[in-house]
Every structure is written in structure tokens, then in C-alpha cells.
Design a protein around this motif. Structure first.
Motif, short mmCIF file in Angstrom:
data_model
loop_
_atom_site.label_atom_id
_atom_site.label_comp_id
_atom_site.label_asym_id
_atom_site.label_seq_id
_atom_site.Cartn_x
_atom_site.Cartn_y
_atom_site.Cartn_z
N LYS A 183 0.84 -1.20 0.00
CA LYS A 183 0.00 0.00 0.00
C LYS A 183 0.87 1.25 0.00
O LYS A 183 1.86 1.34 0.72
CB LYS A 183 -0.92 0.01 1.23
CG LYS A 183 -1.91 -1.15 1.26
CD LYS A 183 -2.85 -1.05 2.42
CE LYS A 183 -3.75 -2.28 2.50
NZ LYS A 183 -4.56 -2.45 1.29
N ARG B 145 -2.12 -3.34 -9.76
CA ARG B 145 -3.14 -3.44 -8.71
C ARG B 145 -3.63 -4.87 -8.54
O ARG B 145 -3.72 -5.63 -9.51
CB ARG B 145 -4.33 -2.54 -9.05
CG ARG B 145 -4.09 -1.07 -8.73
CD ARG B 145 -5.40 -0.30 -8.75
NE ARG B 145 -5.23 1.09 -8.42
CZ ARG B 145 -5.16 1.56 -7.17
NH1 ARG B 145 -5.25 0.72 -6.16
NH2 ARG B 145 -5.01 2.84 -6.93
N SER B 146 -3.96 -5.22 -7.30
CA SER B 146 -4.58 -6.51 -7.00
C SER B 146 -5.63 -6.29 -5.93
O SER B 146 -5.78 -5.18 -5.41
CB SER B 146 -3.54 -7.52 -6.53
OG SER B 146 -3.12 -7.21 -5.21
N ASP B 147 -6.34 -7.34 -5.56
CA ASP B 147 -7.36 -7.23 -4.52
C ASP B 147 -6.76 -6.84 -3.17
O ASP B 147 -7.43 -6.22 -2.34
CB ASP B 147 -8.12 -8.56 -4.38
CG ASP B 147 -8.96 -8.87 -5.60
OD1 ASP B 147 -9.27 -7.92 -6.36
OD2 ASP B 147 -9.30 -10.05 -5.80
N ASP B 148 -5.49 -7.22 -2.96
CA ASP B 148 -4.86 -6.96 -1.66
C ASP B 148 -3.95 -5.74 -1.66
O ASP B 148 -3.26 -5.48 -0.67
CB ASP B 148 -4.04 -8.19 -1.24
CG ASP B 148 -4.91 -9.41 -1.05
OD1 ASP B 148 -6.01 -9.26 -0.50
OD2 ASP B 148 -4.50 -10.51 -1.46
N TRP C 59 -0.99 -3.43 -3.96
CA TRP C 59 -0.09 -3.36 -5.11
C TRP C 59 0.82 -4.57 -5.15
O TRP C 59 1.41 -4.95 -4.15
CB TRP C 59 0.75 -2.09 -5.05
CG TRP C 59 -0.04 -0.83 -5.26
CD1 TRP C 59 -0.52 0.00 -4.30
CD2 TRP C 59 -0.43 -0.28 -6.51
NE1 TRP C 59 -1.21 1.03 -4.87
CE2 TRP C 59 -1.17 0.90 -6.23
CE3 TRP C 59 -0.25 -0.66 -7.84
CZ2 TRP C 59 -1.71 1.69 -7.23
CZ3 TRP C 59 -0.79 0.14 -8.84
CH2 TRP C 59 -1.51 1.29 -8.54
N GLU C 60 0.95 -5.18 -6.33
CA GLU C 60 1.82 -6.33 -6.55
C GLU C 60 2.95 -5.95 -7.49
O GLU C 60 2.78 -5.12 -8.39
CB GLU C 60 1.03 -7.50 -7.15
CG GLU C 60 -0.17 -7.94 -6.33
CD GLU C 60 0.21 -8.70 -5.09
OE1 GLU C 60 1.43 -8.97 -4.92
OE2 GLU C 60 -0.67 -9.01 -4.29
#
Length: 301
Positions: free
Chosen positions: A19, A52-55, A57-58
């Protein structure tokens, strides 16, 4: 535009928290400054370093290569700031996920012992029971049940633990001791919520006793133990947790036992960070020290 060391270190902070806001707080920057530096880094490198991902930043593949360089820079700076301690200084934050039981009985004592030697170490543990993530920005270590199927990650087997059937002495006095394994199905089960179970390897009681109805179910294994002790039903429990309670009786240990492995998943090249390597070794040592209890062969001391 040239890549600046500060931009790489900002990316490193984002990779460990997933984040911008948390990374900004840790670095003493504003959210907009972190965003600008990531944008500048992507422009300099000619590609996206985050997705972006569900959790949160990847890291992308380019981002992972950039973070590997940033980690080398971080290690070099630590050596300069602590010349007397050398390159193996163990300090900083390690973020990990693990199951409830592992977190309490293996990770917690392992980290506590390690911190006595390295007070600059801090470990954040999030308790979850799930399969290993395919993307793990913001996480340094995952401990999961069952062999993980992951890409771009290193998987290390920690060892096995055993689960068995348990009931409280009061429950057996009130409801009768099942005379055969088949009679277990006449009782009610204390275990995970079937519809929320994310780990296929933990399906043993429903596979072994498909007709057994639920008594009390929970996503937390400590609830399983305490509900079984309270007489809610027959629990399918980790032996290293259940065997600590003298009011619990193990049923049919010779014929009903499920042996499952703990695996540890790391981001590529994580072991190059001394702080992560130290935590990994501490977890391995703690597993070895409690091997007999984990395998249901004696009471933990």
C-alpha cells in the motif's frame, strides 16, 4: 531520466506493505510523494513496476528485478550505518502469515528467542488458513498447510504435524465412548466451517466421516480446541495443541490420524536479506525442537 536510489527504496517499501499509504507512513513521506516517485521510476525503467490486485499493489517482473537491486542497496546502507556489526546485521521488519496454531506455538517462541539476540528485529504475523498466494507483495514469509503450487517463489518444507480425534472426559461421560471408529459418526463434529475451508488437505474429517454432522464450526483452531474441551462434540484437532490439555482424550489414535506438512513460501531472493534468513532459520529450529509433539508422539513441555 536516470533511476534514483531513493525511487528504488520507495518501491522496496511499497513492495513490503502493498500500500502507498503505509509505505508513505513508514518512510515519513506523503502519499502523493510516493506516487510521484513510483511514476518517475517507471518512466526511467520504461515499464510498470507495480500492478493493482485485490490486496493492494503487486510487483511486476520488472518490479521484482528493481526490488532485488533495492535490497542490495538497503543491505549496503545497513553495513555503513553499523560497521561493527558486519553484513549479517539482523534488524528490520519481517511480515508473515501463518495458521493460528503455528503462529502461537511455533512462530511466537521462535521470534521471541531470536529477538533476545537481535532486539532490532520486529515481526508482524497475520493468522490465516489458506493456500499460498500467487502474488505476495507486502509479505516476506507465508506458512501454509500442504505443498504449495506457486510461481516465482521459493517453497521450503518445514515438517509435519498430526491431527486426531479428541473429546473431553466430561463429554464422553455424558455421551458415551464410541466403541468403534464407525460409531464416531453418531457424534457431532467440531472443526472448520466447511464452506469457508480454503485448504483441501484439511478435509480429512469430512472425508473419513462423511455422515458426521457438525456441532460447532469455526475458522479459528483455538475455537476448535476450546469448544471440544467444553463438550460441544468430538473435535478433529492438531495433536500439538490438544495434547496440552489433560481434560481431552484422544480417540482411536492407531486408526484415525492425519499427517500434514507445513510449508514456507518466500519471495524470490528473500533469503539474501539477513533478517529474513534469520527468521526462517528460527522457524526451522523451533519445528525441529517440537517435532515429537507436532507428530503426536508426546505431551509438549
Amino acid at each position: 531520466m536516470d533511476t534514483t536510489p531513493n525511487d528504488l527504496l520507495v518501491l522496496l517499501a511499497v513492495s513490503r506493505t502493498a500500500k502507498f499509504t503505509t509505505a508513505a507512513h513508514n518512510l515519513g513521506l506523503t502519499h502523493s510523494t510516493v506516487s510521484r516517485r513510483i511514476a518517475a521510476l517507471e518512466k526511467a525503467l520504461g515499464g510498470r513496476v507495480l500492478a493493482r490486485s485485490d490486496d493492494g499493489w503487486e510487483l511486476t517482473e520488472l518490479g521484482e528485478r528493481a526490488v532485488a537491486v533495492a535490497e542490495q542497496m538497503e543491505t549496503a546502507v545497513a553495513e555503513l550505518e553499523s560497521p561493527g556489526q558486519g553484513p549479517e546485521t539482523v534488524s528490520g521488519v519481517v511480515r508473515m502469515t501463518a495458521t493460528d496454531g503455528f503462529s502461537a506455538y511455533i512462530a511466537s517462541p521462535a521470534v521471541s528467542k531470536l529477538r533476545r539476540r537481535h532486539p532490532g528485529l520486529s515481526v508482524e504475523i497475520v493468522t490465516v488458513t489458506r493456500q499460498a498466494l500467487q502474488q505476495r507483495s507486502g509479505l516476506d514469509i507465508e506458512v501454509v498447510v500442504g505443498e504449495p503450487r506457486v510461481h516465482r517463489a521459493e517453497a521450503i518444507r518445514l515438517g509435519d504435524y498430526e491431527l486426531g480425534l479428541y473429546a473431553s472426559r466430561d463429554y464422553l461421560a455424558a455421551n458415551g465412548f464410541p466403541a468403534t471408529v464407525e460409531e464416531v459418526s453418531d457424534h457431532r463434529l467440531v472443526y472448520f466451517v466447511d464452506s469457508m475451508l480454503q485448504v483441501d488437505d484439511l478435509d480429512a474429517p469430512r472425508r473419513l466421516f462423511p455422515e458426521m454432522k457438525d456441532a460447532l464450526t469455526s475458522t479459528n483452531v483455538f475455537v476448535h480446541v476450546e469448544a471440544t474441551r467444553a463438550g460441544a462434540g468430538i473435535g478433529f484437532l492438531p495433536c500439538f495443541m490438544a495434547d496440552q490439555h489433560t481434560d481431552l482424550v484422544r480417540l482411536f489414535s492407531d486408526s484415525v490420524a492425519e499427517r500434514l506438512p507445513y510449508w514456507m513460501v518466500l519471495r524470490p531472493d528473500s533469503m539474501r536479506r539477513p533478517v529474513i534468513a534469520a527468521v526462517v532459520q528460527a522457524l526451522q529450529d523451533e519445528m525441529l525442537a517440537h517435532q515429537a509433539a507436532l507428530e503426536g508422539r508426546k505431551l509438549p513441555r
